[in-house]
Design a protein around this motif. Sequence first.
Motif, short mmCIF file in Angstrom:
data_model
loop_
_atom_site.label_atom_id
_atom_site.label_comp_id
_atom_site.label_asym_id
_atom_site.label_seq_id
_atom_site.Cartn_x
_atom_site.Cartn_y
_atom_site.Cartn_z
N GLU A 11 0.83 -1.20 0.00
CA GLU A 11 0.00 0.00 0.00
C GLU A 11 0.86 1.26 0.00
O GLU A 11 0.57 2.23 -0.70
N ARG A 14 2.19 1.68 -3.51
CA ARG A 14 1.14 2.14 -4.41
C ARG A 14 0.87 3.63 -4.22
O ARG A 14 0.77 4.39 -5.17
N THR A 15 0.82 4.05 -2.97
CA THR A 15 0.58 5.46 -2.66
C THR A 15 1.72 6.33 -3.19
O THR A 15 1.48 7.37 -3.81
N ASN A 18 1.52 6.63 -6.98
CA ASN A 18 0.44 7.51 -7.44
C ASN A 18 0.75 8.98 -7.22
O ASN A 18 0.25 9.83 -7.94
N GLU A 19 1.55 9.29 -6.22
CA GLU A 19 1.89 10.68 -5.95
C GLU A 19 2.96 11.22 -6.88
O GLU A 19 3.12 12.42 -7.01
N GLU A 22 1.27 12.98 -12.39
CA GLU A 22 -0.12 13.41 -12.48
C GLU A 22 -0.32 14.08 -13.83
O GLU A 22 0.54 14.82 -14.32
N ASN A 63 -5.05 9.47 -15.37
CA ASN A 63 -4.81 9.40 -13.93
C ASN A 63 -5.41 8.12 -13.34
O ASN A 63 -4.81 7.50 -12.46
N ARG A 64 -6.57 7.73 -13.82
CA ARG A 64 -7.20 6.49 -13.33
C ARG A 64 -6.39 5.27 -13.75
O ARG A 64 -6.19 4.35 -12.94
N LYS A 66 -3.24 5.20 -14.28
CA LYS A 66 -2.02 5.24 -13.45
C LYS A 66 -2.30 4.61 -12.09
O LYS A 66 -1.48 3.85 -11.57
N GLU A 67 -3.46 4.92 -11.51
CA GLU A 67 -3.82 4.36 -10.20
C GLU A 67 -4.01 2.85 -10.29
O GLU A 67 -3.57 2.12 -9.42
N ASP A 68 -4.68 2.39 -11.34
CA ASP A 68 -4.90 0.96 -11.51
C ASP A 68 -3.59 0.21 -11.73
O ASP A 68 -3.44 -0.92 -11.30
N ALA A 70 -0.70 0.98 -10.52
CA ALA A 70 0.03 0.88 -9.25
C ALA A 70 -0.56 -0.22 -8.44
O ALA A 70 -0.05 -0.98 -7.79
#
Length: 70
Positions: A11, A14-15, A18-19, A22, A63-64, A66-68, A70
């Motif tokens: 986690e 992943r965080t 994501n940071e 962007e 962005n979505r 990129k989140e997926d 990670a």
Amino acid sequence: MTDEEYAAALEAERTARNERNEYTVREENGRFLLSRRNGAGQSWGVTTYTRLATAELAAALLNRLKEDEA
């Protein structure tokens, strides 16, 4: 490493991922520039759009994804 420690490490990774990057939109010369900004604040243009709604949709999608990823 326990299961809880492993889950917490995943986690945290992943965080952090994501940071880092962007996708953002800004107006430039009457067009809308989709750009990618990294964690250091550096930014570069990816492409331009004529409609704001299209540019915002592309940024939200990227962005979505990129989140997926990670």
